[in-house]
Write a protein that holds these residues in place. Structure first.
Motif, short mmCIF file in Angstrom:
data_model
loop_
_atom_site.label_atom_id
_atom_site.label_comp_id
_atom_site.label_asym_id
_atom_site.label_seq_id
_atom_site.Cartn_x
_atom_site.Cartn_y
_atom_site.Cartn_z
N GLY A 1 -0.52 102.14 72.79
CA GLY A 1 0.74 102.03 73.51
C GLY A 1 1.87 102.10 72.49
N VAL A 2 2.92 102.82 72.83
CA VAL A 2 4.11 102.86 71.97
C VAL A 2 5.29 102.46 72.83
CG1 VAL A 2 5.64 104.28 70.55
CG2 VAL A 2 3.17 104.70 70.52
N CYS A 3 5.97 101.40 72.44
CA CYS A 3 7.11 100.93 73.21
C CYS A 3 8.37 101.11 72.36
CB CYS A 3 6.92 99.46 73.58
SG CYS A 3 8.20 98.84 74.67
N ARG A 4 9.29 101.92 72.87
CA ARG A 4 10.49 102.23 72.10
C ARG A 4 11.71 101.89 72.94
NH1 ARG A 4 14.30 103.05 69.11
NH2 ARG A 4 14.65 104.93 67.88
N ASP A 5 12.47 100.90 72.51
CA ASP A 5 13.66 100.46 73.24
C ASP A 5 13.36 100.26 74.73
OD1 ASP A 5 15.32 100.39 70.99
OD2 ASP A 5 15.68 102.55 71.12
N GLY A 6 12.22 99.63 74.99
CA GLY A 6 11.88 99.31 76.38
C GLY A 6 11.07 100.37 77.11
N ALA A 7 11.06 101.61 76.61
CA ALA A 7 10.31 102.67 77.29
C ALA A 7 8.91 102.75 76.68
CB ALA A 7 11.02 104.01 77.13
N VAL A 8 7.88 102.65 77.52
CA VAL A 8 6.52 102.61 76.98
C VAL A 8 5.76 103.89 77.31
CG1 VAL A 8 5.44 101.46 78.97
CG2 VAL A 8 4.51 101.11 76.67
N SER A 9 4.95 104.34 76.35
CA SER A 9 4.07 105.48 76.60
C SER A 9 2.67 105.11 76.15
CB SER A 9 4.56 106.72 75.84
OG SER A 9 4.58 106.46 74.45
N ALA A 10 1.67 105.70 76.82
CA ALA A 10 0.27 105.42 76.45
C ALA A 10 -0.38 106.70 75.94
CB ALA A 10 -0.48 104.89 77.67
N HIS A 11 -1.29 106.53 75.01
CA HIS A 11 -1.96 107.68 74.39
C HIS A 11 -3.44 107.38 74.27
CE1 HIS A 11 2.10 108.98 73.00
NE2 HIS A 11 2.28 107.66 72.99
N GLU A 12 -4.23 108.39 74.49
CA GLU A 12 -5.68 108.18 74.41
C GLU A 12 -6.28 109.12 73.37
OE1 GLU A 12 -7.97 108.58 78.17
OE2 GLU A 12 -9.41 109.67 76.93
N ARG A 13 -7.24 108.61 72.59
CA ARG A 13 -7.96 109.46 71.64
C ARG A 13 -9.44 109.16 71.76
NH1 ARG A 13 -3.53 111.13 71.12
NH2 ARG A 13 -2.41 111.81 69.26
N ARG A 14 -10.25 110.15 71.49
CA ARG A 14 -11.70 109.93 71.45
C ARG A 14 -12.23 110.35 70.10
NH1 ARG A 14 -14.15 109.65 77.05
NH2 ARG A 14 -12.32 109.22 78.32
N PHE A 15 -12.59 109.37 69.29
CA PHE A 15 -13.17 109.65 67.98
C PHE A 15 -14.68 109.49 68.11
CE2 PHE A 15 -9.11 107.38 67.32
CZ PHE A 15 -8.37 108.42 66.79
N ALA A 16 -15.38 110.56 68.12
CA ALA A 16 -16.83 110.44 68.29
C ALA A 16 -17.48 111.77 67.93
CB ALA A 16 -17.15 110.07 69.73
N PRO A 17 -18.71 111.75 67.57
CA PRO A 17 -19.54 110.57 67.30
C PRO A 17 -19.38 110.15 65.84
CG PRO A 17 -20.88 112.57 67.27
CD PRO A 17 -19.44 113.00 67.38
N LEU A 18 -18.90 108.95 65.64
CA LEU A 18 -18.66 108.47 64.28
C LEU A 18 -19.18 107.03 64.15
CD1 LEU A 18 -14.96 109.60 63.79
CD2 LEU A 18 -16.92 110.55 62.60
N ASP A 19 -19.35 106.59 62.92
CA ASP A 19 -19.75 105.21 62.69
C ASP A 19 -18.54 104.29 62.86
OD1 ASP A 19 -18.63 104.55 59.71
OD2 ASP A 19 -19.18 106.66 59.94
N ARG A 20 -18.83 103.00 62.96
CA ARG A 20 -17.78 102.01 63.23
C ARG A 20 -16.62 102.10 62.23
NH1 ARG A 20 -17.30 97.10 65.91
NH2 ARG A 20 -16.14 95.48 64.81
N GLU A 21 -16.94 102.17 60.94
CA GLU A 21 -15.88 102.15 59.94
C GLU A 21 -15.00 103.40 60.05
OE1 GLU A 21 -14.87 99.56 58.67
OE2 GLU A 21 -13.29 100.63 57.60
N SER A 22 -15.63 104.54 60.27
CA SER A 22 -14.84 105.78 60.38
C SER A 22 -13.93 105.73 61.61
CB SER A 22 -15.76 107.00 60.46
OG SER A 22 -16.54 107.07 59.30
N ILE A 23 -14.46 105.20 62.71
CA ILE A 23 -13.64 105.09 63.93
C ILE A 23 -12.43 104.21 63.64
CG2 ILE A 23 -13.56 104.11 66.27
CD1 ILE A 23 -16.49 105.10 66.57
#
Ligand code: ATP
Ligand code: MG
Length: 422
Positions: free
Chosen positions: A378-400
């Motif tokens: 989530g990015v909230c800028r001066d009250g306006a919020v936007s949501a962003h989704e990413r899929r990092f896969a297939p990776l190990d926990r540390e890389s993610i």
């Protein structure tokens, strides 16, 4: 056959290097220095202290390359055999240098210690070799023609290697190969672009024979595009470089975050500080890594307000004021909760810009709908919020976690970049 004096090979010698207990840093340092003279190191070889293998390698490389620079294996003990191997490859015996022996004895006298007999080995050189004095150690190096190639052997300890390279070898290469072309280089750092997308957009600029030559390396979401131009004069090289750099800047304006500093958080920090925009962060799956990167920037305290690590649902509710109902309905890893976390961080801290990250780092906890590697921001800028989704896969926990952290910085950087001048 006359060998191209601008092509070289670099050899690192030592059992510890092939056993994995020591990483070879000498070769890269040598190659980088040669490149400044317009001499390209096309091959690195890493070899143990084995006479027969070294002899074969020296013969083969000196057959193919005008310059072969080796480091290591010049010590006084019997396991250091680079001298023997070089002599064998050149088909000459080792010969004692009375001059070097006297110098060695002098060194020990000055330290008020008797010279161990083992050190006499360091005064033996292949017949016909040019000895290169060592100004900060006991092992002199040497240069030796093997067929049409010049083998230069430097000591292994990095400080001694650098010193001899600079004082002895570089001047020799300059004088025998002529000044050669002048070289100018620079790097551009990009985000939000895969290596392959970059390659598609630059076409034959990445051709090995192109001038300027363009190389790209990727590291956790940052692409580093390195340009190297050569020409007869320094001005000529600089002109070629400037022109191509300008084209790259234009073509990748949306992605370019710096030309010197490869750390994205520094570019982000500069934008925040320049504009006096305050920042807060709320992290779940990255556990404070985003805050860690941001606080690596000197002076950032002027704008960075605070960061939360809200790992549990309870913490998200209590610290950030996220609605428990929202979590129950959508799950903690959802665009709705990410948005609410960012709003909560902005509200609670009073910062103008807030970022949240919540995701599934794995290895467990993934479902078909929400797989490991799914991360919401989530990015909230001066009250306006936007949501962003990413899929990092297939990776190990540390890389993610690393990619998730990098992407958080990238989203912040983009949100500031896109509002230039605001
Ligand atoms: P001397 O015995 O006089 O110190 P040498 O030429 O025999 O010099 P080595 O015995 O091969 O050098 O290496 C000495 C030390 O230098 C190694 O233990 C290691 O710490 C460092 N070193 C050697 N080769 C490399 C390399 N390729 N990269 C980084 N460090 C190196
Ligand atoms: Mg050694």
């Amino acid at each position: 056959m006359i060998l191209d004096p601008r092509r070289a090979a670099v050899v690192a010698i030592g059992n510890e290097l092939i056993e994995g207990s020591l990483a070879d840093t000498n070769s890269g340092a040598i190659a980088a220095r040669l490149a400044e003279l317009g001499v390209v190191a096309e091959q690195f070889a890493v070899l143990g202290d084995d006479v027969a293998q070294l002899e074969r390698a020296f013969l083969g490389l000196c057959h193919d390359y005008a310059i072969v620079v080796a480091s290591g294996g010049l010590g006084p003990t019997l396991d250091d055999v680079t001298r023997e191997a070089a002599a064998a490859a050149a088909g000459v015996p080792l010969e004692l240098s009375e001059e070097v022996l006297a110098w060695l004895r002098g060194l020990y006298r000055a330290r008020n210690r008797p010279m161990p007999e083992a050190n006499v080995r360091q005064a033996r050189f292949p017949l016909g070799a040019q000895i290169m004095p060592n100004s900060c150690g006991t092992a002199p190096g040497f240069r030796l023609w093997i067929g049409g190639g010049m083998l230069a052997v430097l000591p292994g300890p990095p400080r001694e290697m650098r010193e001899m390279l600079e004082q002895q070898l570089i001047p020799w290469i300059r004088s025998t190969c002529g000044e050669g072309p002048a070289v100018a280089s620079t790097s551009l750092n990009l985000v939000g672009l895969a290596e392959s997308q970059f390659a598609d957009q630059v076409g034959d600029w990445m051709d090995r024979r192109a001038n300027p030559r363009l190389d790209v390396t990727a590291h956790f979401g940052v692409l580093r595009a390195k340009l190297r131009a050569s020409a007869a004069t320094r001005e000529g090289a600089q002109r070629l470089l400037d022109e191509r750099a300008r084209q790259l800047r234009e073509r990748f304006a949306e992605h370019l975050f710096s030309e010197d500093e490869p750390r994205l958080e520094f570019a982000l920090g500069r934008l925040l500080l320049e504009r006096g925009i305050t920042l807060a962060t709320a992290e779940s799956c990255t556990g404070g890594l985003v805050a860690g990167r941001i606080t690596a920037v000197p002076g950032i305290s002027a704008v960075y307000r605070e960061g939360w690590v809200t790992y549990s649902n309870e913490a998200k509710i209590r610290s950030l004021g996220v609605d428990g109902e929202l979590i129950a309905r959508h799950g903690a890893v959802s665009s709705e909760v990410a948005a609410a976390m960012a709003q909560g961080a902005a509200r609670t801290s009073g910062a103008r810009l807030a970022l949240s990250v919540t995701g599934i780092a794995g290895p467990d906890g993934g479902t078909a709908e929400k797989p490991v590697g799914l991360v919401h921001y989530g990015v909230c800028r001066d009250g306006a919020v936007s949501a962003h989704e990413r899929r990092f896969a297939p990776l190990d926990r540390e890389s993610i976690r690393q990619y998730a952290t990098h992407t958080a910085l990238e989203l912040l950087w983009r949100s500031l970049r896109s509002e230039r001048g605001r």
